[in-house]
Design a protein around this motif. Structure first.
Motif, PDB file in Angstrom:
ATOM      1  N   LEU A  56       6.080  -5.607   6.386  1.00  0.00           N
ATOM      2  CA  LEU A  56       4.481  -5.008   6.596  1.00  0.00           C
ATOM      3  C   LEU A  56       4.404  -3.975   7.405  1.00  0.00           C
ATOM      4  O   LEU A  56       3.635  -3.095   6.916  1.00  0.00           O
ATOM      5  CB  LEU A  56       3.707  -6.364   7.004  1.00  0.00           C
ATOM      6  CG  LEU A  56       2.264  -5.997   7.074  1.00  0.00           C
ATOM      7  CD1 LEU A  56       1.599  -5.625   5.493  1.00  0.00           C
ATOM      8  CD2 LEU A  56       1.608  -7.372   7.484  1.00  0.00           C
ATOM      9  N   ALA A  57       4.975  -3.873   8.410  1.00  0.00           N
ATOM     10  CA  ALA A  57       4.751  -2.833   9.484  1.00  0.00           C
ATOM     11  C   ALA A  57       5.266  -1.306   8.908  1.00  0.00           C
ATOM     12  O   ALA A  57       4.529  -0.455   9.021  1.00  0.00           O
ATOM     13  CB  ALA A  57       5.629  -2.929  10.730  1.00  0.00           C
ATOM     14  N   GLU A  58       6.341  -1.451   8.092  1.00  0.00           N
ATOM     15  CA  GLU A  58       6.909  -0.199   7.584  1.00  0.00           C
ATOM     16  C   GLU A  58       5.842   0.298   6.279  1.00  0.00           C
ATOM     17  O   GLU A  58       5.522   1.434   6.198  1.00  0.00           O
ATOM     18  CB  GLU A  58       8.358  -0.500   6.805  1.00  0.00           C
ATOM     19  CG  GLU A  58       9.308  -0.735   7.820  1.00  0.00           C
ATOM     20  CD  GLU A  58      10.551  -0.973   7.139  1.00  0.00           C
ATOM     21  OE1 GLU A  58      11.729  -0.675   7.811  1.00  0.00           O
ATOM     22  OE2 GLU A  58      10.537  -1.788   6.348  1.00  0.00           O
ATOM     23  N   ILE A  59       5.274  -0.632   5.755  1.00  0.00           N
ATOM     24  CA  ILE A  59       4.424  -0.315   4.673  1.00  0.00           C
ATOM     25  C   ILE A  59       3.074   0.133   5.290  1.00  0.00           C
ATOM     26  O   ILE A  59       2.534   1.133   4.981  1.00  0.00           O
ATOM     27  CB  ILE A  59       4.091  -1.626   3.675  1.00  0.00           C
ATOM     28  CG1 ILE A  59       5.506  -1.754   2.813  1.00  0.00           C
ATOM     29  CG2 ILE A  59       2.862  -1.447   2.499  1.00  0.00           C
ATOM     30  CD1 ILE A  59       5.379  -3.217   1.981  1.00  0.00           C
ATOM     31  N   PHE A  63       1.459   4.036   4.617  1.00  0.00           N
ATOM     32  CA  PHE A  63       0.007   4.278   4.328  1.00  0.00           C
ATOM     33  C   PHE A  63      -0.885   4.886   5.261  1.00  0.00           C
ATOM     34  O   PHE A  63      -1.617   5.964   5.059  1.00  0.00           O
ATOM     35  CB  PHE A  63      -0.635   2.970   3.640  1.00  0.00           C
ATOM     36  CG  PHE A  63      -0.241   2.639   2.350  1.00  0.00           C
ATOM     37  CD1 PHE A  63      -0.687   3.227   1.330  1.00  0.00           C
ATOM     38  CD2 PHE A  63       0.721   1.461   2.097  1.00  0.00           C
ATOM     39  CE1 PHE A  63      -0.421   2.703  -0.041  1.00  0.00           C
ATOM     40  CE2 PHE A  63       0.852   1.309   0.891  1.00  0.00           C
ATOM     41  CZ  PHE A  63       0.611   1.765  -0.169  1.00  0.00           C
ATOM     42  N   ARG A  64      -0.481   4.987   6.543  1.00  0.00           N
ATOM     43  CA  ARG A  64      -1.093   5.735   7.864  1.00  0.00           C
ATOM     44  C   ARG A  64      -0.741   7.099   7.531  1.00  0.00           C
ATOM     45  O   ARG A  64      -1.461   7.966   7.897  1.00  0.00           O
ATOM     46  CB  ARG A  64      -0.973   5.072   9.015  1.00  0.00           C
ATOM     47  CG  ARG A  64      -1.632   3.887   9.427  1.00  0.00           C
ATOM     48  CD  ARG A  64      -1.299   3.346  10.759  1.00  0.00           C
ATOM     49  NE  ARG A  64      -2.028   2.099  10.985  1.00  0.00           N
ATOM     50  CZ  ARG A  64      -0.861   0.960  10.952  1.00  0.00           C
ATOM     51  NH1 ARG A  64       0.077   0.881  10.998  1.00  0.00           N
ATOM     52  NH2 ARG A  64      -1.770  -0.242  11.316  1.00  0.00           N
ATOM     53  N   LEU A  65       0.483   7.318   7.308  1.00  0.00           N
ATOM     54  CA  LEU A  65       1.031   8.421   6.853  1.00  0.00           C
ATOM     55  C   LEU A  65       0.271   9.365   6.096  1.00  0.00           C
ATOM     56  O   LEU A  65       0.046  10.535   6.242  1.00  0.00           O
ATOM     57  CB  LEU A  65       2.706   8.443   6.482  1.00  0.00           C
ATOM     58  CG  LEU A  65       3.239  10.035   6.598  1.00  0.00           C
ATOM     59  CD1 LEU A  65       3.376  10.663   7.474  1.00  0.00           C
ATOM     60  CD2 LEU A  65       4.738   9.761   5.800  1.00  0.00           C
ATOM     61  N   PHE A  66      -0.229   8.940   4.821  1.00  0.00           N
ATOM     62  CA  PHE A  66      -0.988   9.423   4.031  1.00  0.00           C
ATOM     63  C   PHE A  66      -2.314  10.033   4.423  1.00  0.00           C
ATOM     64  O   PHE A  66      -2.785  11.214   4.012  1.00  0.00           O
ATOM     65  CB  PHE A  66      -1.464   8.599   2.738  1.00  0.00           C
ATOM     66  CG  PHE A  66      -0.135   8.217   1.966  1.00  0.00           C
ATOM     67  CD1 PHE A  66       0.798   8.999   1.486  1.00  0.00           C
ATOM     68  CD2 PHE A  66      -0.043   6.810   1.484  1.00  0.00           C
ATOM     69  CE1 PHE A  66       2.056   8.840   0.905  1.00  0.00           C
ATOM     70  CE2 PHE A  66       0.973   6.579   0.737  1.00  0.00           C
ATOM     71  CZ  PHE A  66       1.953   7.391   0.353  1.00  0.00           C
ATOM     72  N   GLY A  67      -2.789   9.725   5.483  1.00  0.00           N
ATOM     73  CA  GLY A  67      -4.007  10.107   6.187  1.00  0.00           C
ATOM     74  C   GLY A  67      -3.767  11.390   7.081  1.00  0.00           C
ATOM     75  O   GLY A  67      -4.826  11.865   7.280  1.00  0.00           O
ATOM     76  N   SER A  68      -2.494  11.714   7.479  1.00  0.00           N
ATOM     77  CA  SER A  68      -2.134  12.578   8.365  1.00  0.00           C
ATOM     78  C   SER A  68      -1.401  13.773   7.916  1.00  0.00           C
ATOM     79  O   SER A  68      -1.094  14.709   8.317  1.00  0.00           O
ATOM     80  CB  SER A  68      -1.711  11.986   9.553  1.00  0.00           C
ATOM     81  OG  SER A  68      -0.645  11.565   9.466  1.00  0.00           O
ATOM     82  N   VAL A  69      -0.659  13.433   6.900  1.00  0.00           N
ATOM     83  CA  VAL A  69       0.457  14.449   6.330  1.00  0.00           C
ATOM     84  C   VAL A  69      -0.288  15.672   5.746  1.00  0.00           C
ATOM     85  O   VAL A  69      -1.669  15.603   5.172  1.00  0.00           O
ATOM     86  CB  VAL A  69       1.112  14.016   5.003  1.00  0.00           C
ATOM     87  CG1 VAL A  69       0.223  13.576   3.923  1.00  0.00           C
ATOM     88  CG2 VAL A  69       2.198  14.799   4.654  1.00  0.00           C
ATOM     89  N   PRO A  70       0.090  17.114   5.824  1.00  0.00           N
ATOM     90  CA  PRO A  70      -0.592  18.146   5.449  1.00  0.00           C
ATOM     91  C   PRO A  70      -0.528  18.132   3.943  1.00  0.00           C
ATOM     92  O   PRO A  70       0.311  17.941   3.327  1.00  0.00           O
ATOM     93  CB  PRO A  70       0.167  19.326   5.854  1.00  0.00           C
ATOM     94  CG  PRO A  70       0.984  18.765   7.024  1.00  0.00           C
ATOM     95  CD  PRO A  70       1.304  17.242   6.496  1.00  0.00           C
ATOM     96  N   TYR A  71      -1.656  18.514   3.203  1.00  0.00           N
ATOM     97  CA  TYR A  71      -1.842  18.625   1.795  1.00  0.00           C
ATOM     98  C   TYR A  71      -2.135  20.129   1.270  1.00  0.00           C
ATOM     99  O   TYR A  71      -2.615  20.705   2.230  1.00  0.00           O
ATOM    100  CB  TYR A  71      -2.907  17.637   1.424  1.00  0.00           C
ATOM    101  CG  TYR A  71      -2.626  16.405   1.381  1.00  0.00           C
ATOM    102  CD1 TYR A  71      -1.751  15.642   0.591  1.00  0.00           C
ATOM    103  CD2 TYR A  71      -3.048  15.490   2.357  1.00  0.00           C
ATOM    104  CE1 TYR A  71      -1.377  14.136   0.618  1.00  0.00           C
ATOM    105  CE2 TYR A  71      -2.674  14.080   2.389  1.00  0.00           C
ATOM    106  CZ  TYR A  71      -2.055  13.393   1.686  1.00  0.00           C
ATOM    107  OH  TYR A  71      -1.644  12.153   1.792  1.00  0.00           O
TER     108      TYR A  71
END
Length: 92
Positions: A56-59, A63-71
């Protein structure tokens, strides 16, 4: 095609949205595909994760990464969506 579709919807007063808004890849960048409007920037990697084996922690971290990755936007779509001259995809 996207621009022609949106122009048709606007002309008829119809609401619309794109289902392929964001495409993320493990390597980053648009790659050979062009159907997403936004992708993670080149080099902004998304780790591969096997959801069948991940904790669960890895998942949650993924999903937290999606909020901070450059797009970055898909440049061809931006060009045609903002062009004063609509494309003519159905012309020979």
């Amino acid at each position: 095609m996207l621009r022609a579709t949106y122009d048709t919807y606007v002309a008829n007063g119809w609401a619309s949205t794109a289902w392929a808004y964001k495409v993320v890849t493990n390597k980053g960048g648009q790659g050979k595909g062009t159907w997403g409007l936004v992708t993670n920037a080149p080099g902004a990697k998304i780790p591969k994760l096997d959801f069948n084996k991940a904790s669960l922690a890895e998942i949650e971290n993924l999903f937290r990464l999606f909020g901070s990755v450059p797009y970055e936007p898909q440049q061809t779509a931006i060009k045609w969506m903002n062009s004063p001259t609509p494309p003519t995809p159905f012309q020979p």
